[in-house]
Scaffold this motif. Structure first.
Motif, PDB file in Angstrom:
ATOM      1  N   TYR A   1       0.741  -1.269  -0.129  1.00 20.39           N
ATOM      2  CA  TYR A   1       0.003   0.015  -0.014  1.00 20.39           C
ATOM      3  C   TYR A   1       0.773   1.259  -0.030  1.00 20.39           C
ATOM      4  CZ  TYR A   1      -3.422  -3.341   1.517  1.00 20.39           C
ATOM      5  OH  TYR A   1      -4.102  -4.788   1.533  1.00 20.39           O
ATOM      6  N   VAL A   2       0.891   2.143  -1.059  1.00 22.45           N
ATOM      7  CA  VAL A   2       1.719   3.223  -1.066  1.00 22.45           C
ATOM      8  C   VAL A   2       1.160   4.431  -0.542  1.00 22.45           C
ATOM      9  CG1 VAL A   2       2.600   4.833  -2.632  1.00 22.45           C
ATOM     10  CG2 VAL A   2       2.265   2.317  -3.340  1.00 22.45           C
ATOM     11  N   ASP A   3       2.125   4.817   0.439  1.00 20.38           N
ATOM     12  CA  ASP A   3       1.716   6.387   0.854  1.00 20.38           C
ATOM     13  C   ASP A   3       1.985   7.506   0.323  1.00 20.38           C
ATOM     14  OD1 ASP A   3       0.574   5.121   3.240  1.00 20.38           O
ATOM     15  OD2 ASP A   3       2.029   5.800   4.626  1.00 20.38           O
ATOM     16  N   ALA A   4       1.221   7.782  -0.766  1.00 18.33           N
ATOM     17  CA  ALA A   4       1.552   8.686  -1.638  1.00 18.33           C
ATOM     18  C   ALA A   4       1.352  10.119  -1.335  1.00 18.33           C
ATOM     19  CB  ALA A   4       1.190   8.402  -3.175  1.00 18.33           C
ATOM     20  N   GLU A   5       2.420  10.778  -0.842  1.00 16.06           N
ATOM     21  CA  GLU A   5       2.268  12.298  -0.808  1.00 16.06           C
ATOM     22  C   GLU A   5       2.002  12.746  -2.371  1.00 16.06           C
ATOM     23  OE1 GLU A   5       5.560  13.749   1.215  1.00 16.06           O
ATOM     24  OE2 GLU A   5       5.791  12.088   2.564  1.00 16.06           O
TER      25      GLU A   5
ATOM     26  N   GLU B   1      -0.601  -5.400 -13.985  1.00 13.34           N
ATOM     27  CA  GLU B   1      -0.496  -5.052 -12.587  1.00 13.34           C
ATOM     28  C   GLU B   1      -2.049  -5.067 -12.035  1.00 13.34           C
ATOM     29  OE1 GLU B   1       1.092  -1.971  -9.412  1.00 13.34           O
ATOM     30  OE2 GLU B   1       1.314  -1.341 -11.460  1.00 13.34           O
ATOM     31  N   ASP B   2      -2.993  -4.249 -12.782  1.00 17.19           N
ATOM     32  CA  ASP B   2      -3.998  -4.176 -12.339  1.00 17.19           C
ATOM     33  C   ASP B   2      -5.042  -5.641 -12.138  1.00 17.19           C
ATOM     34  OD1 ASP B   2      -6.508  -2.543 -11.748  1.00 17.19           O
ATOM     35  OD2 ASP B   2      -7.287  -3.341 -13.961  1.00 17.19           O
ATOM     36  N   GLU B   3      -4.804  -6.814 -13.268  1.00 14.42           N
ATOM     37  CA  GLU B   3      -5.192  -7.889 -13.119  1.00 14.42           C
ATOM     38  C   GLU B   3      -4.704  -8.489 -11.636  1.00 14.42           C
ATOM     39  OE1 GLU B   3      -5.245 -12.057 -15.635  1.00 14.42           O
ATOM     40  OE2 GLU B   3      -4.782 -10.180 -16.690  1.00 14.42           O
ATOM     41  N   MET B   4      -3.396  -8.456 -11.383  1.00 11.82           N
ATOM     42  CA  MET B   4      -2.847  -9.115 -10.213  1.00 11.82           C
ATOM     43  C   MET B   4      -3.183  -8.573  -9.038  1.00 11.82           C
ATOM     44  SD  MET B   4      -1.473 -11.617 -11.838  1.00 11.82           S
ATOM     45  CE  MET B   4      -1.043 -12.259  -9.973  1.00 11.82           C
ATOM     46  N   LEU B   5      -3.581  -7.177  -9.069  1.00 14.02           N
ATOM     47  CA  LEU B   5      -3.806  -6.596  -7.651  1.00 14.02           C
ATOM     48  C   LEU B   5      -5.334  -7.317  -7.333  1.00 14.02           C
ATOM     49  CD1 LEU B   5      -2.934  -3.106  -8.306  1.00 14.02           C
ATOM     50  CD2 LEU B   5      -2.003  -4.557  -6.661  1.00 14.02           C
ATOM     51  N   ASP B   6      -6.119  -7.680  -8.515  1.00 12.35           N
ATOM     52  CA  ASP B   6      -7.400  -8.556  -7.778  1.00 12.35           C
ATOM     53  C   ASP B   6      -7.054  -9.774  -7.341  1.00 12.35           C
ATOM     54  OD1 ASP B   6      -8.873  -6.287  -8.777  1.00 12.35           O
ATOM     55  OD2 ASP B   6      -9.240  -6.945 -10.688  1.00 12.35           O
TER      56      ASP B   6
ATOM     57  N   CYS C   1      -4.095 -10.100   0.755  1.00 11.77           N
ATOM     58  CA  CYS C   1      -4.959  -9.037   1.532  1.00 11.77           C
ATOM     59  C   CYS C   1      -5.477  -8.062   0.475  1.00 11.77           C
ATOM     60  CB  CYS C   1      -4.082  -8.108   2.284  1.00 11.77           C
ATOM     61  SG  CYS C   1      -3.076  -9.077   3.627  1.00 11.77           S
ATOM     62  N   PRO C   2      -6.720  -7.372   1.098  1.00  7.73           N
ATOM     63  CA  PRO C   2      -7.689  -6.921   0.329  1.00  7.73           C
ATOM     64  C   PRO C   2      -7.006  -5.588  -0.630  1.00  7.73           C
ATOM     65  CG  PRO C   2      -8.487  -7.100   2.486  1.00  7.73           C
ATOM     66  CD  PRO C   2      -7.260  -7.679   2.541  1.00  7.73           C
ATOM     67  N   ARG C   3      -7.202  -5.761  -1.914  1.00  4.64           N
ATOM     68  CA  ARG C   3      -6.892  -4.380  -2.666  1.00  4.64           C
ATOM     69  C   ARG C   3      -7.472  -3.188  -2.217  1.00  4.64           C
ATOM     70  NH1 ARG C   3      -7.275  -4.003  -9.046  1.00  4.64           N
ATOM     71  NH2 ARG C   3      -6.255  -1.933  -9.319  1.00  4.64           N
ATOM     72  N   ALA C   4      -6.853  -2.354  -2.268  1.00 10.24           N
ATOM     73  CA  ALA C   4      -7.190  -0.969  -2.105  1.00 10.24           C
ATOM     74  C   ALA C   4      -6.797   0.299  -2.969  1.00 10.24           C
ATOM     75  CB  ALA C   4      -6.586  -0.479  -0.413  1.00 10.24           C
ATOM     76  N   PRO C   5      -7.529   1.352  -2.967  1.00 16.90           N
ATOM     77  CA  PRO C   5      -6.848   2.322  -3.938  1.00 16.90           C
ATOM     78  C   PRO C   5      -5.639   2.701  -3.938  1.00 16.90           C
ATOM     79  CG  PRO C   5      -9.032   3.072  -2.798  1.00 16.90           C
ATOM     80  CD  PRO C   5      -8.528   1.879  -1.891  1.00 16.90           C
ATOM     81  N   ASP C   6      -4.893   2.451  -2.800  1.00 17.35           N
ATOM     82  CA  ASP C   6      -3.393   2.744  -2.834  1.00 17.35           C
ATOM     83  C   ASP C   6      -2.608   1.498  -3.106  1.00 17.35           C
ATOM     84  OD1 ASP C   6      -4.208   1.588  -0.451  1.00 17.35           O
ATOM     85  OD2 ASP C   6      -2.825   3.185   0.834  1.00 17.35           O
TER      86      ASP C   6
ATOM     87  N   PRO D   1       1.308  -5.623   3.612  1.00 19.56           N
ATOM     88  CA  PRO D   1       0.131  -5.968   4.021  1.00 19.56           C
ATOM     89  C   PRO D   1       0.420  -7.083   5.297  1.00 19.56           C
ATOM     90  CG  PRO D   1       0.797  -7.168   1.786  1.00 19.56           C
ATOM     91  CD  PRO D   1       1.575  -5.948   2.364  1.00 19.56           C
ATOM     92  N   GLY D   2      -0.593  -7.565   5.611  1.00 16.88           N
ATOM     93  CA  GLY D   2      -0.425  -8.543   6.902  1.00 16.88           C
ATOM     94  C   GLY D   2       0.354  -9.922   6.423  1.00 16.88           C
TER      95      GLY D   2
END
Length: 109
Positions: A52-56, A70-75, A79-84, A105-106
């Protein structure tokens, strides 16, 4: 050399000096950071380098867009996918990303 902070689920962090041109995943695996496995070696095919990226705002504009693989693999992340959510193998460090913070992630599997 740019610094990247890896924040573990317990709040502890490892801060690494990362050579430009090295992915966030490659740096973590090379230094034995728990929480990033990178089973596919950086091909965006396994999702075991999910972060999860803390993108300032200053970093967000320098991150590459999420590609189709990447989009496909993030699904498929453990651990759950999030916007970041990102695959750290797709985040190549540049000087503009100095100070980037990624949260692990955990678990990855």
């Amino acid at each position: 050399m740019p610094k990247v902070a890896y924040v573990h689920p317990d709040g502890s962090r490892d801060v690494l000096d990362v050579s430009e041109g090295t992915s966030v995943m490659q740096a973590a695996v090379a230094r034995g950071i728990d929480g990033i496995t990178g089973e596919c070696g950086g091909s965006a095919m396994c999702a075991t380098c999910h972060v999860y990226v803390d993108a300032e705002p200053s970093h967000a504009q320098h991150l590459p867009p999420v590609g189709a693989d990447e989009d496909e693999m993030l699904d498929c992340t453990a651990c759950p996918r999030a916007p970041d959510s990102r695959l750290s193998c797709q985040l190549v460090v540049t000087a503009a990303l100095d100070g980037l913070v990624v949260r692990l992630p955990g678990h990855q599997r």
